[in-house]
Design a protein around this motif. Structure first.
Motif, PDB file in Angstrom:
ATOM      1  N   ALA A  56       0.790  -1.229   0.000  1.00 36.25           N
ATOM      2  CA  ALA A  56       0.000   0.000   0.000  1.00 36.25           C
ATOM      3  C   ALA A  56       0.820   1.276   0.000  1.00 36.25           C
ATOM      4  O   ALA A  56       0.351   2.306   0.476  1.00 36.25           O
ATOM      5  N   HIS A  57       2.039   1.253  -0.532  1.00 33.43           N
ATOM      6  CA  HIS A  57       2.748   2.519  -0.720  1.00 33.43           C
ATOM      7  C   HIS A  57       2.004   3.359  -1.758  1.00 33.43           C
ATOM      8  O   HIS A  57       1.413   2.823  -2.699  1.00 33.43           O
ATOM      9  N   PHE A  58       2.088   4.680  -1.596  1.00 30.33           N
ATOM     10  CA  PHE A  58       1.280   5.600  -2.406  1.00 30.33           C
ATOM     11  C   PHE A  58       1.456   5.394  -3.902  1.00 30.33           C
ATOM     12  O   PHE A  58       0.507   5.571  -4.680  1.00 30.33           O
ATOM     13  N   ASP A  59       2.653   5.019  -4.324  1.00 28.81           N
ATOM     14  CA  ASP A  59       2.903   4.895  -5.761  1.00 28.81           C
ATOM     15  C   ASP A  59       2.323   3.626  -6.352  1.00 28.81           C
ATOM     16  O   ASP A  59       2.416   3.408  -7.568  1.00 28.81           O
ATOM     17  N   HIS A  60       1.708   2.797  -5.513  1.00 26.60           N
ATOM     18  CA  HIS A  60       1.056   1.576  -6.003  1.00 26.60           C
ATOM     19  C   HIS A  60      -0.471   1.653  -5.891  1.00 26.60           C
ATOM     20  O   HIS A  60      -1.156   0.750  -6.365  1.00 26.60           O
ATOM     21  N   ILE A  61      -0.983   2.714  -5.267  1.00 28.89           N
ATOM     22  CA  ILE A  61      -2.427   2.758  -4.982  1.00 28.89           C
ATOM     23  C   ILE A  61      -3.124   4.015  -5.508  1.00 28.89           C
ATOM     24  O   ILE A  61      -4.322   4.189  -5.295  1.00 28.89           O
ATOM     25  N   GLY A  62      -2.407   4.879  -6.207  1.00 23.32           N
ATOM     26  CA  GLY A  62      -2.942   6.184  -6.563  1.00 23.32           C
ATOM     27  C   GLY A  62      -4.219   6.178  -7.370  1.00 23.32           C
ATOM     28  O   GLY A  62      -5.026   7.107  -7.282  1.00 23.32           O
ATOM     29  N   ALA A  63      -4.446   5.151  -8.180  1.00 24.46           N
ATOM     30  CA  ALA A  63      -5.647   5.106  -9.028  1.00 24.46           C
ATOM     31  C   ALA A  63      -6.646   4.041  -8.583  1.00 24.46           C
ATOM     32  O   ALA A  63      -7.572   3.707  -9.322  1.00 24.46           O
ATOM     33  N   GLY A 131       9.309  -6.976   4.270  1.00 22.97           N
ATOM     34  CA  GLY A 131      10.672  -6.463   4.304  1.00 22.97           C
ATOM     35  C   GLY A 131      10.720  -5.079   3.692  1.00 22.97           C
ATOM     36  O   GLY A 131      11.210  -4.135   4.296  1.00 22.97           O
ATOM     37  N   HIS A 132      10.181  -4.961   2.483  1.00 23.07           N
ATOM     38  CA  HIS A 132      10.009  -3.629   1.892  1.00 23.07           C
ATOM     39  C   HIS A 132       8.925  -2.888   2.662  1.00 23.07           C
ATOM     40  O   HIS A 132       9.035  -1.688   2.924  1.00 23.07           O
ATOM     41  N   SER A 133       7.893  -3.597   3.020  1.00 22.76           N
ATOM     42  CA  SER A 133       6.829  -3.101   3.891  1.00 22.76           C
ATOM     43  C   SER A 133       6.248  -4.306   4.635  1.00 22.76           C
ATOM     44  O   SER A 133       6.425  -5.447   4.196  1.00 22.76           O
ATOM     45  N   PRO A 134       5.552  -4.080   5.756  1.00 25.75           N
ATOM     46  CA  PRO A 134       5.107  -5.204   6.594  1.00 25.75           C
ATOM     47  C   PRO A 134       4.128  -6.154   5.928  1.00 25.75           C
ATOM     48  O   PRO A 134       4.125  -7.348   6.222  1.00 25.75           O
ATOM     49  N   GLY A 135       3.284  -5.625   5.032  1.00 31.02           N
ATOM     50  CA  GLY A 135       2.260  -6.464   4.423  1.00 31.02           C
ATOM     51  C   GLY A 135       2.495  -6.746   2.959  1.00 31.02           C
ATOM     52  O   GLY A 135       1.546  -7.044   2.222  1.00 31.02           O
ATOM     53  N   SER A 136       3.741  -6.688   2.524  1.00 33.02           N
ATOM     54  CA  SER A 136       4.041  -6.937   1.112  1.00 33.02           C
ATOM     55  C   SER A 136       3.673  -8.363   0.707  1.00 33.02           C
ATOM     56  O   SER A 136       3.960  -9.319   1.432  1.00 33.02           O
ATOM     57  N   LEU A 137       3.069  -8.491  -0.454  1.00 35.28           N
ATOM     58  CA  LEU A 137       2.659  -9.785  -0.994  1.00 35.28           C
ATOM     59  C   LEU A 137       3.271 -10.004  -2.370  1.00 35.28           C
ATOM     60  O   LEU A 137       3.556  -9.049  -3.104  1.00 35.28           O
ATOM     61  N   SER A 138       3.468 -11.275  -2.708  1.00 29.88           N
ATOM     62  CA  SER A 138       3.821 -11.660  -4.070  1.00 29.88           C
ATOM     63  C   SER A 138       2.785 -12.670  -4.541  1.00 29.88           C
ATOM     64  O   SER A 138       2.268 -13.459  -3.736  1.00 29.88           O
ATOM     65  N   PHE A 139       2.478 -12.647  -5.817  1.00 32.83           N
ATOM     66  CA  PHE A 139       1.442 -13.517  -6.378  1.00 32.83           C
ATOM     67  C   PHE A 139       2.070 -14.439  -7.421  1.00 32.83           C
ATOM     68  O   PHE A 139       2.565 -13.980  -8.453  1.00 32.83           O
ATOM     69  N   TYR A 140       2.033 -15.747  -7.120  1.00 28.41           N
ATOM     70  CA  TYR A 140       2.693 -16.739  -7.970  1.00 28.41           C
ATOM     71  C   TYR A 140       1.670 -17.492  -8.798  1.00 28.41           C
ATOM     72  O   TYR A 140       0.792 -18.185  -8.271  1.00 28.41           O
ATOM     73  N   PHE A 141       1.802 -17.361 -10.106  1.00 27.37           N
ATOM     74  CA  PHE A 141       0.938 -18.060 -11.056  1.00 27.37           C
ATOM     75  C   PHE A 141       1.727 -19.258 -11.594  1.00 27.37           C
ATOM     76  O   PHE A 141       2.483 -19.137 -12.569  1.00 27.37           O
ATOM     77  N   LYS A 142       1.553 -20.377 -10.949  1.00 31.03           N
ATOM     78  CA  LYS A 142       2.387 -21.553 -11.231  1.00 31.03           C
ATOM     79  C   LYS A 142       2.224 -22.040 -12.661  1.00 31.03           C
ATOM     80  O   LYS A 142       3.213 -22.316 -13.344  1.00 31.03           O
ATOM     81  N   ASP A 162      14.183   1.388   3.938  1.00 31.48           N
ATOM     82  CA  ASP A 162      14.315   2.520   4.848  1.00 31.48           C
ATOM     83  C   ASP A 162      12.998   3.270   5.048  1.00 31.48           C
ATOM     84  O   ASP A 162      12.978   4.330   5.681  1.00 31.48           O
ATOM     85  N   LEU A 163      11.895   2.718   4.555  1.00 28.42           N
ATOM     86  CA  LEU A 163      10.593   3.333   4.748  1.00 28.42           C
ATOM     87  C   LEU A 163       9.889   2.697   5.948  1.00 28.42           C
ATOM     88  O   LEU A 163      10.399   1.741   6.536  1.00 28.42           O
ATOM     89  N   ARG A 164       8.733   3.217   6.312  1.00 33.31           N
ATOM     90  CA  ARG A 164       7.993   2.737   7.475  1.00 33.31           C
ATOM     91  C   ARG A 164       7.798   1.221   7.440  1.00 33.31           C
ATOM     92  O   ARG A 164       7.286   0.666   6.465  1.00 33.31           O
ATOM     93  N   GLY A 165       8.216   0.551   8.501  1.00 33.18           N
ATOM     94  CA  GLY A 165       8.022  -0.884   8.600  1.00 33.18           C
ATOM     95  C   GLY A 165       8.978  -1.719   7.782  1.00 33.18           C
ATOM     96  O   GLY A 165       8.842  -2.946   7.725  1.00 33.18           O
ATOM     97  N   GLY A 166       9.969  -1.077   7.138  1.00 38.98           N
ATOM     98  CA  GLY A 166      10.928  -1.823   6.337  1.00 38.98           C
ATOM     99  C   GLY A 166      11.954  -2.533   7.198  1.00 38.98           C
ATOM    100  O   GLY A 166      12.285  -2.083   8.299  1.00 38.98           O
ATOM    101  N   ASN A 167      12.461  -3.642   6.701  1.00 38.80           N
ATOM    102  CA  ASN A 167      13.454  -4.418   7.437  1.00 38.80           C
ATOM    103  C   ASN A 167      14.311  -5.184   6.433  1.00 38.80           C
ATOM    104  O   ASN A 167      13.824  -6.074   5.737  1.00 38.80           O
ATOM    105  N   HIS A 168      15.588  -4.828   6.361  1.00 36.52           N
ATOM    106  CA  HIS A 168      16.473  -5.393   5.339  1.00 36.52           C
ATOM    107  C   HIS A 168      16.636  -6.902   5.496  1.00 36.52           C
ATOM    108  O   HIS A 168      16.512  -7.652   4.510  1.00 36.52           O
ATOM    109  N   GLU A 169      16.911  -7.367   6.704  1.00 36.86           N
ATOM    110  CA  GLU A 169      17.101  -8.802   6.910  1.00 36.86           C
ATOM    111  C   GLU A 169      15.825  -9.577   6.610  1.00 36.86           C
ATOM    112  O   GLU A 169      15.858 -10.677   6.049  1.00 36.86           O
ATOM    113  N   GLN A 170      14.701  -8.997   6.979  1.00 38.52           N
ATOM    114  CA  GLN A 170      13.425  -9.649   6.702  1.00 38.52           C
ATOM    115  C   GLN A 170      13.163  -9.746   5.201  1.00 38.52           C
ATOM    116  O   GLN A 170      12.664 -10.764   4.711  1.00 38.52           O
TER     117      GLN A 170
END
Length: 211
Positions: A56-63, A131-142, A162-170
């Motif tokens: 839900a970073h702003f650049d992914h939800i603007g429209a 890691g990039h954000s707390p609720g980041s998802l990936s969608f795998y189309f097998k 380095d943004l809110r909720g980010g964690n490099h190791e995660q």
């Protein structure tokens, strides 16, 4: 299944439109330029059935609202970032001062856990890749051999932490445990920049060496 990569919004975020032979489509991450996206969908006589968000970073939800209302389709997001849609501080639009505070109406569907999902004819696996954000998802189309990775993994790079909720190791843990375990020929559709493959990133991504 076909897909179109459409860079949208102030940061040219990759929106993906995944389309079945009958014209039904899924929309992923409409970051801005809603009118442009809507026009492309109508010109190709597509029938959107849902809008899903990698995060839900702003650049992914603007429209999101513009597209949702135009086609009367539900919006899906992870529960950890459901509140981000409504809050410019959480989604980053206030901090980046792009000239617009992004506030999106609540999502219609909340994703709580990793799961196999089916929306219409679209079948895919939901991976939690924080890691990039707390609720980041990936969608795998097998069956199609592709994964929409949001801002977790890029061609030759990884998402910023380095943004809110980010964690490099995660983030590195998410990439190695969820994405790099996929077949090497799997096509990676990232949130920014050109597509890549799992094998290409395993062999040459400098951010993944030595983990």
């Amino acid at each position: 299944m076909k897909y179109a990569q459409i860079p949208l919004g102030p940061l040219q975020t990759n929106c993906y439109v995944l389309t079945k032979e009958n014209g039904t489509c899924l929309i992923i991450d409409p970051g801005g330029d809603g009118e442009k996206l809507i026009q492309a969908i109508k010109e190709n006589q597509l029938k959107p059935i849902a809008l899903i968000l990698t995060h839900a970073h702003f650049d992914h939800i603007g429209a999101v609202d513009e597209v949702r209302e135009e086609f009367a389709i539900p919006v899906y997001i992870h529960e950890k970032e459901a509140a981000w849609l409504l809050d410019p501080i959480l989604n980053g639009s206030q901090s980046f001062q792009m000239g617009q505070m992004i506030r999106v109406k609540p999502a219609d569907k909340i994703i709580v856990n990793e799961e196999q999902m089916q929306i219409g004819e679209f079948k895919f696996q939901v991976f939690e890749t924080p890691g990039h954000s707390p609720g980041s998802l990936s969608f795998y189309f097998k069956e199609e051999g592709m994964v929409v990775a949001g801002d977790a993994l890029f061609n030759g790079s990884i998402g910023r932490t380095d943004l809110r909720g980010g964690n490099h190791e995660q983030l590195l843990k998410s990439i190695h445990e969820k994405l790099l375990t996929l077949p090497e020929e799997t096509v990676v559709l990232p949130g920014h920049g050109p597509e890549t493959t799992i094998g290409h990133e395993m062999d040459g991504n400098p951010f993944l060496n030595g983990f």
